[in-house]
Design a protein around this motif. Structure first.
Motif, PDB file in Angstrom:
ATOM      1  N   CYS A  50     -14.422  -7.729  17.690  1.00  0.00           N
ATOM      2  CA  CYS A  50     -13.699  -8.011  18.922  1.00  0.00           C
ATOM      3  C   CYS A  50     -12.292  -8.543  18.736  1.00  0.00           C
ATOM      4  O   CYS A  50     -11.670  -8.992  19.689  1.00  0.00           O
ATOM      5  CB  CYS A  50     -14.442  -8.999  19.795  1.00  0.00           C
ATOM      6  N   LEU A  51     -11.813  -8.506  17.534  1.00  0.00           N
ATOM      7  CA  LEU A  51     -10.467  -9.019  17.324  1.00  0.00           C
ATOM      8  C   LEU A  51      -9.434  -8.050  17.890  1.00  0.00           C
ATOM      9  O   LEU A  51      -9.514  -6.853  17.680  1.00  0.00           O
ATOM     10  CB  LEU A  51     -10.206  -9.205  15.829  1.00  0.00           C
ATOM     11  N   THR A  52      -8.497  -8.595  18.623  1.00  0.00           N
ATOM     12  CA  THR A  52      -7.383  -7.787  19.110  1.00  0.00           C
ATOM     13  C   THR A  52      -6.107  -8.582  18.854  1.00  0.00           C
ATOM     14  O   THR A  52      -6.162  -9.757  18.504  1.00  0.00           O
ATOM     15  CB  THR A  52      -7.490  -7.494  20.619  1.00  0.00           C
ATOM     16  N   ALA A  53      -5.006  -7.941  19.079  1.00  0.00           N
ATOM     17  CA  ALA A  53      -3.731  -8.580  18.779  1.00  0.00           C
ATOM     18  C   ALA A  53      -3.520  -9.886  19.539  1.00  0.00           C
ATOM     19  O   ALA A  53      -3.001 -10.856  19.006  1.00  0.00           O
ATOM     20  CB  ALA A  53      -2.584  -7.610  19.062  1.00  0.00           C
ATOM     21  N   LYS A  54      -3.925  -9.902  20.766  1.00  0.00           N
ATOM     22  CA  LYS A  54      -3.599 -11.100  21.528  1.00  0.00           C
ATOM     23  C   LYS A  54      -4.366 -12.343  21.101  1.00  0.00           C
ATOM     24  O   LYS A  54      -3.952 -13.458  21.394  1.00  0.00           O
ATOM     25  CB  LYS A  54      -3.751 -10.850  23.025  1.00  0.00           C
ATOM     26  N   SER A 105       0.811  -1.214   0.000  1.00  0.00           N
ATOM     27  CA  SER A 105       0.000   0.000   0.000  1.00  0.00           C
ATOM     28  C   SER A 105       0.846   1.267   0.000  1.00  0.00           C
ATOM     29  O   SER A 105       1.914   1.325   0.581  1.00  0.00           O
ATOM     30  CB  SER A 105      -0.911  -0.009   1.221  1.00  0.00           C
ATOM     31  N   LYS A 106       0.308   2.255  -0.661  1.00  0.00           N
ATOM     32  CA  LYS A 106       1.050   3.513  -0.686  1.00  0.00           C
ATOM     33  C   LYS A 106       0.848   4.269   0.604  1.00  0.00           C
ATOM     34  O   LYS A 106       1.672   5.069   1.007  1.00  0.00           O
ATOM     35  CB  LYS A 106       0.550   4.368  -1.844  1.00  0.00           C
ATOM     36  N   ASP A 107      -0.265   4.015   1.191  1.00  0.00           N
ATOM     37  CA  ASP A 107      -0.562   4.658   2.465  1.00  0.00           C
ATOM     38  C   ASP A 107       0.344   4.031   3.535  1.00  0.00           C
ATOM     39  O   ASP A 107       0.247   2.858   3.860  1.00  0.00           O
ATOM     40  CB  ASP A 107      -2.036   4.405   2.786  1.00  0.00           C
ATOM     41  N   ILE A 108       1.207   4.829   4.031  1.00  0.00           N
ATOM     42  CA  ILE A 108       2.217   4.296   4.934  1.00  0.00           C
ATOM     43  C   ILE A 108       1.626   3.704   6.216  1.00  0.00           C
ATOM     44  O   ILE A 108       2.090   2.687   6.731  1.00  0.00           O
ATOM     45  CB  ILE A 108       3.275   5.382   5.263  1.00  0.00           C
ATOM     46  N   THR A 109       0.572   4.314   6.679  1.00  0.00           N
ATOM     47  CA  THR A 109      -0.061   3.784   7.882  1.00  0.00           C
ATOM     48  C   THR A 109      -0.637   2.404   7.613  1.00  0.00           C
ATOM     49  O   THR A 109      -0.441   1.457   8.373  1.00  0.00           O
ATOM     50  CB  THR A 109      -1.180   4.723   8.372  1.00  0.00           C
ATOM     51  N   LYS A 110      -1.309   2.327   6.494  1.00  0.00           N
ATOM     52  CA  LYS A 110      -1.889   1.040   6.113  1.00  0.00           C
ATOM     53  C   LYS A 110      -0.812  -0.016   6.020  1.00  0.00           C
ATOM     54  O   LYS A 110      -0.967  -1.165   6.432  1.00  0.00           O
ATOM     55  CB  LYS A 110      -2.529   1.174   4.724  1.00  0.00           C
ATOM     56  N   ARG A 111       0.253   0.410   5.452  1.00  0.00           N
ATOM     57  CA  ARG A 111       1.350  -0.509   5.248  1.00  0.00           C
ATOM     58  C   ARG A 111       1.926  -0.987   6.573  1.00  0.00           C
ATOM     59  O   ARG A 111       2.235  -2.159   6.761  1.00  0.00           O
ATOM     60  CB  ARG A 111       2.423   0.228   4.460  1.00  0.00           C
ATOM     61  N   GLN A 112       2.053  -0.058   7.470  1.00  0.00           N
ATOM     62  CA  GLN A 112       2.573  -0.445   8.779  1.00  0.00           C
ATOM     63  C   GLN A 112       1.603  -1.376   9.508  1.00  0.00           C
ATOM     64  O   GLN A 112       2.009  -2.330  10.154  1.00  0.00           O
ATOM     65  CB  GLN A 112       2.868   0.804   9.629  1.00  0.00           C
ATOM     66  N   VAL A 113       0.354  -1.045   9.376  1.00  0.00           N
ATOM     67  CA  VAL A 113      -0.641  -1.911  10.001  1.00  0.00           C
ATOM     68  C   VAL A 113      -0.533  -3.321   9.432  1.00  0.00           C
ATOM     69  O   VAL A 113      -0.546  -4.313  10.164  1.00  0.00           O
ATOM     70  CB  VAL A 113      -2.074  -1.359   9.775  1.00  0.00           C
ATOM     71  N   ALA A 114      -0.390  -3.374   8.120  1.00  0.00           N
ATOM     72  CA  ALA A 114      -0.320  -4.684   7.480  1.00  0.00           C
ATOM     73  C   ALA A 114       0.891  -5.477   7.963  1.00  0.00           C
ATOM     74  O   ALA A 114       0.788  -6.642   8.334  1.00  0.00           O
ATOM     75  CB  ALA A 114      -0.267  -4.509   5.960  1.00  0.00           C
ATOM     76  N   VAL A 115       2.004  -4.816   7.985  1.00  0.00           N
ATOM     77  CA  VAL A 115       3.217  -5.509   8.383  1.00  0.00           C
ATOM     78  C   VAL A 115       3.164  -5.913   9.858  1.00  0.00           C
ATOM     79  O   VAL A 115       3.529  -7.032  10.233  1.00  0.00           O
ATOM     80  CB  VAL A 115       4.476  -4.652   8.101  1.00  0.00           C
ATOM     81  N   ALA A 116       2.661  -5.017  10.667  1.00  0.00           N
ATOM     82  CA  ALA A 116       2.568  -5.330  12.094  1.00  0.00           C
ATOM     83  C   ALA A 116       1.632  -6.520  12.317  1.00  0.00           C
ATOM     84  O   ALA A 116       1.933  -7.434  13.089  1.00  0.00           O
ATOM     85  CB  ALA A 116       2.069  -4.113  12.866  1.00  0.00           C
ATOM     86  N   THR A 117       0.537  -6.496  11.622  1.00  0.00           N
ATOM     87  CA  THR A 117      -0.407  -7.595  11.773  1.00  0.00           C
ATOM     88  C   THR A 117       0.227  -8.909  11.336  1.00  0.00           C
ATOM     89  O   THR A 117       0.086  -9.949  11.979  1.00  0.00           O
ATOM     90  CB  THR A 117      -1.673  -7.353  10.915  1.00  0.00           C
ATOM     91  N   TYR A 118       0.970  -8.801  10.280  1.00  0.00           N
ATOM     92  CA  TYR A 118       1.669  -9.978   9.785  1.00  0.00           C
ATOM     93  C   TYR A 118       2.624 -10.527  10.846  1.00  0.00           C
ATOM     94  O   TYR A 118       2.661 -11.729  11.111  1.00  0.00           O
ATOM     95  CB  TYR A 118       2.437  -9.570   8.528  1.00  0.00           C
ATOM     96  N   LEU A 119       3.352  -9.656  11.459  1.00  0.00           N
ATOM     97  CA  LEU A 119       4.310 -10.120  12.468  1.00  0.00           C
ATOM     98  C   LEU A 119       3.607 -10.734  13.663  1.00  0.00           C
ATOM     99  O   LEU A 119       4.044 -11.737  14.229  1.00  0.00           O
ATOM    100  CB  LEU A 119       5.198  -8.962  12.942  1.00  0.00           C
ATOM    101  N   ILE A 120       2.507 -10.118  14.025  1.00  0.00           N
ATOM    102  CA  ILE A 120       1.757 -10.642  15.158  1.00  0.00           C
ATOM    103  C   ILE A 120       1.191 -12.017  14.832  1.00  0.00           C
ATOM    104  O   ILE A 120       1.195 -12.921  15.658  1.00  0.00           O
ATOM    105  CB  ILE A 120       0.641  -9.639  15.534  1.00  0.00           C
ATOM    106  N   ASP A 121       0.760 -12.144  13.614  1.00  0.00           N
ATOM    107  CA  ASP A 121       0.185 -13.408  13.192  1.00  0.00           C
ATOM    108  C   ASP A 121       1.277 -14.469  13.034  1.00  0.00           C
ATOM    109  O   ASP A 121       1.212 -15.556  13.593  1.00  0.00           O
ATOM    110  CB  ASP A 121      -0.541 -13.198  11.860  1.00  0.00           C
TER     111      ASP A 121
END
Length: 885
Positions: A701-705, A591-607
């Motif tokens: 209700c989804l959260t990182a944990k 994504s070009k949107d940097i925030t979106k991109r960070q969210v995506a990557v962070a979610t990936y790492l968490i997963d």
DNA sequence: ATGCCGACTTGCACCTAGAATT
DNA sequence: AATTCTAGGTGCAAGTCGGCAT
């Protein structure tokens, strides 16, 4: 859908699979029904009267950040690693999932239903269900193995190298052996995975093929069963070396929630597994529609029922386990109802205080001379004295904080000023003698003492919640002591003052008698009647007065059991969304949107890596990080597409792991790091509340944990089902433990190596040598016997009995068996020396998986769950044998 | 949006009783 | 019977996350 939606309380989820009825926790003696109804009526307006009264902060030196600041940053190993890593380059083989899909011949109806998902039908399901880590794990064995001590040791280096550093790390002596142990579990795990052929890339079912294709698939082959082994070594985890301080300056102050959905408190009804329910709906639609309606309680109720009945038909429950369960289903009524009400009636006896300090009168020395101390002064001196043989006693920060607080008690004019002149040995020795005395007591004396204690405590041990007697978790008020923060906690050593009744707020039913204050002449700070919370009492933490210490019910209580179940239901719900979630974040990597991109990557790492969310921390806490708070120096790019993580996580446990990632992720991380200096946040556009807000858009209700729970449980479920053959009980238990271990490694659950570990190991190898000697001798004798010669003389010189070759052969076989067993035992012992299995069992593995598996394979549940686990998981014991996560 | 507060879960270490071993 | 080992229980620190006030 709006980011904010009411998060349902999992009531929503259905119980159907484990039982016939909507499950309700049944209380043994009394039924809740009546009360529940009444609860419904009540409003929850009382909510705000939570602990509100708080004392003003009294942290004199709460600002001790100096220590922390002084820490240097780390992150050096880049270069070293790099080279190693490249060489190790795992070959990502691709290959399929077929294994896993067939794993379960007997998929029950429920399963089938699940697989209906639009995209995941045809067993693709199996893939999605796999923990990412498993699927895609990579690791460089070579890397790990080759790690030089330096690499490990110093997370610190980059700074050092880069000259910026003031590396102040408190030196921690470590032997080379120690280093070996420092290898985080996760690395070991991934290592293992990386080696083999593997399952297909997880996202290949995604629409996003492009990205996918770029990435190498790699794998996870569980067959490589040779986890990284650390040869010798003893000792603990690394400690502080990790992160450091530059960050503090950069730290933002706490996180900020963006928009938070209003939470629908535990509403009543039983939710149904919306998952099941929804299965026929394309996920995408599901995601949209679902939340609002499904999740909302009441409507759900109906659904639930329907669903559940349909399920049920096939399932026949086995009630065996039910007897000791104190819960059981009784009605359709939910235990809690109304807006967030947790109970209708609550009776308990408050808390018990530690006994007052008894002065011993032993004089410590100051500058070689005995000094007089008042009782209060002596008490604090004793706290320090008895810690003589812990690591704390030598930590400057600890000593410093201790002295500061102790000086206040000593008063301005006291002779004692300098720590260096203090000699606590006399007190320490007195303490040792006391310990010894205690040990020497006869069993009867000990027993008597124990009974006396029990007698005093008994009344505090129980509460009556809605008419049911439940165990109280921690009814003992914490005794005064010196604060033992983990890692490099800036407040370690501070005096944790004595808590008195006037510090304590009691929460109790309106109609219940107010507990009598156990200390004569004193009274509770406050008594409230808030039934929207589950705590029975709380006080402000003396170390950080803005925080609280709560008294809750024990894990075996219905209240806890219920929320436990809800937690697992939520994780199971994720199973139905995970495919789309993965597709979504994969798409957003670019994504070009940097925030979106960070969210995506962070979610990936968490997963993928089961990282924790990573809330912001204050300067007066140990400097640890989670996903959102990763600093640039915590992640190193290892070409061509690996990331090396090295940071201190919860409890200052080091997470050290090198993982192969999708190329877009690799690139994105490079971009996030770009232009930032040490100490800055990798994900500068993110914090946990933004991340969680995003996750909630993907699944209610989804959260990182939830990802941790999901990945842990799904891993157990799959491993058990894939690996269990029709073995005997003992073999099955080994399989279980193996699966348990994998999960512990994924979650990075570590323990320190026991002091006696190496001694134990050497003793074992001695024995092993003896056995081998015996074996040699037997073989020799056998040889002779075959030639008709008499056996050689034994070590003692005495002649041995003349055995037939057959007898000798038999003995040899027996010895071999012994040796093999011993080898296995040693290996497991070594393997597990840094792995803590308990945490995942207690917190991450849906107990129904274990129970159902036990039922299917006739393993007594007691072999898997001990007494307290059985009590804690009472709600899960009657699950249908066909249950799958 | 942010910060803070509040409540609840997660996590490791320590201690101990009792099992296993000598 | 003495010793060593271990599992399980406890203690309490350290996370997560929601929600309110600003």
């Amino acid at each position: 859908m709006a980011a904010v939606k009411p998060c349902i309380k999992p009531n929503i989820f259905d119980d159907s699979e484990d039982d016939d009825g909507p499950a309700v926790f049944k209380r043994t003696s009394t039924s809740k029904r009546t009360q529940l109804n009444s609860e419904l009526k009540k409003s929850s307006s009382q909510r705000h009267d939570g602990p509100s009264v708080r004392s003003v902060s009294d942290t004199p030196n709460g600002k001790n950040s100096t220590f922390q600041k002084g820490k240097a940053v780390s992150s050096a190993k880049v270069s070293l690693v790099k080279s190693n890593a490249t060489s190790s380059n795992a070959s990502p083989s691709t290959q399929n999932k077929s294994n896993s899909s067939q794993q379960n011949a007997q998929i029950n109806e429920k399963e089938k239903k699940h697989s209906n998902k639009p995209q995941s039908e045809s067993n693709v399901e199996s893939d999605d269900d796999k923990p990412l880590g498993v699927r895609l794990a990579t690791a460089s064995a070579a890397l790990l193995k080759n790690r030089s001590p330096d690499v490990l040791k110093g997370l610190s280096s980059s700074v050092r190298n880069s000259s910026q550093s003031v590396k102040t790390k408190v030196s921690i002596k470590k032997s080379d052996e120690d280093l070996e142990d420092d290898i985080p579990l996760s690395s070991k795990y991934h290592l293992k995975l990386s080696a083999g052929p593997s399952s297909k890339n997880y996202y290949d079912s995604n629409e996003d093929k492009t990205l996918v294709s770029k990435l190498q698939q790699n794998g996870s082959s569980k067959q490589i069963n040779e986890p990284f082994k650390s040869p010798k070594g003893l000792n603990k985890r690394p400690l502080s070396e990790g992160s450091t301080s530059v960050q503090s300056s950069i730290k933002k102050s706490k996180l900020s929630p963006t928009q938070v959905p209003a939470k629908v408190k535990q509403v009543t009804v039983k939710a149904e597994t919306k998952a099941d329910d929804d299965d026929n709906v394309p996920i995408s639609q599901r995601m949209k529609k679902s939340t609002p309606s499904d999740i909302k309680s009441i409507s759900t109720k109906k659904t639930t029922k329907i669903v559940s009945t349909s399920f049920k038909k096939t399932s026949k429950k086995s009630k065996k386990f039910e007897k000791n369960s104190k819960y059981s289903k009784s009605t359709n009524v939910q235990p809690t109802s109304g807006e967030g009400q947790k109970w209708a009636s609550l009776v308990h006896n408050g808390v018990i205080f530690p006994p007052p300090y008894k002065p011993h009168g032993i004089k410590m020395l100051y500058n070689g001379q005995p000094v007089n101390l008042t009782t209060e002064q002596e008490e604090v001196a004793t706290m320090f004295a008895v810690m003589k043989d812990t690591d704390y006693a030598t930590k400057p920060k600890f000593i410093d904080n201790f002295m500061n607080d102790w000086r206040q008690i000593l008063g301005k004019n006291h002779a004692i000023k300098k720590f260096e002149l203090c000699d606590f040995t006399p007190i320490y020795e007195w303490h040792q003698r006391e310990k010894e005395k205690k040990k020497q007591m006869t069993t009867e004396e000990k027993k008597a003492l124990k009974e006396e204690k029990l007698r005093q405590e008994e009344k505090y041990m129980w509460a009556i919640v809605d008419g049911v007697k439940e165990k109280v978790g921690n009814f003992r008020v914490e005794p005064p002591g010196l604060f033992r923060g983990r890692g490099e906690h800036p407040k370690m050593g501070k005096l944790k003052r004595r808590i008195r009744p006037s510090d304590i707020t009691i929460n109790i039913g309106k109609d219940a008698p107010i507990p009598e204050c156990p200390i004569h002449g004193e009274r509770w700070k406050e008594v409230k009647h808030d039934n929207t919370v589950t705590w029975l009492a709380f006080w402000n933490d003396p170390i950080n007065p803005r925080e609280f210490k709560y008294v809750f019910l024990a894990a075996s209580s219905s209240l806890k059991g219920q929320s436990d179940k809800e937690k697992y239901e939520k994780a199971r719900l994720l199973k139905n969304y995970i495919h789309d979630i993965r597709a979504k974040y994969t798409k957003d990597f670019g994504s070009k949107d940097i925030t979106k991109r960070q969210v995506a990557v962070a979610t990936y790492l968490i997963d993928k890596l089961a990282l924790r969310a990573g809330n912001e921390k204050d300067d007066d806490e140990a400097d640890t990080v989670g996903c959102c708070t990763l600093k640039v120096e915590n992640v190193t790019l290892v070409p061509p597409n690996k990331l090396q993580f090295d940071f201190l996580g919860k409890d200052s446990i080091r997470y050290f792991n090198t993982v192969e990632v999708e190329l877009p992720v690799y690139k994105a991380i490079g971009i996030f790091k770009d232009g930032k200096s040490v100490g800055e946040d990798l994900f500068d556009k993110l914090d946990t509340s933004k991340l969680n807000a995003h996750l909630k858009e993907l699944m209610p209700c989804l959260t990182a944990k939830v990802f941790r729970t999901y990945n842990a449980s799904i891993t157990l479920d799959e491993m058990l089902n894939r690996e269990t053959e029709d073995g005997n009980v003992a073999e099955n238990i080994v399989i279980y433990q193996h699966a348990n271990k994998e999960v512990a490694i994924i979650c990075n659950h570590q323990r320190s190596v026991s002091k006696s570990h190496s001694a134990q190991m050497s003793r074992l190898s001695e024995k092993m040598d003896e056995l081998k000697a015996v074996l040699d001798e037997l073989e020799d004798d056998l040889m002779r016997a075959k030639k008709g010669k008499p056996p050689s003389r034994g070590a003692d010189g005495k002649p041995k009995r003349n055995l037939s070759p057959e007898a000798l052969a038999k003995k040899i076989a027996q010895t071999n068996v012994k040796i093999e067993k011993m080898e296995r035992d040693m290996k497991t012992k070594e393997d597990l020396k840094t792995v803590a299995l308990g945490t995942s069992k207690i917190n991450y593995l849906d107990p129904r998986i274990s129970v159902a598996w036990c039922k299917r394979h006739e393993v007594p549940i007691e072999k898997i769950f001990n007494k307290s686990l059985l009590a804690k998981f009472a709600w899960a014991l009657d699950v249908d044998p066909s249950f799958r996560f």
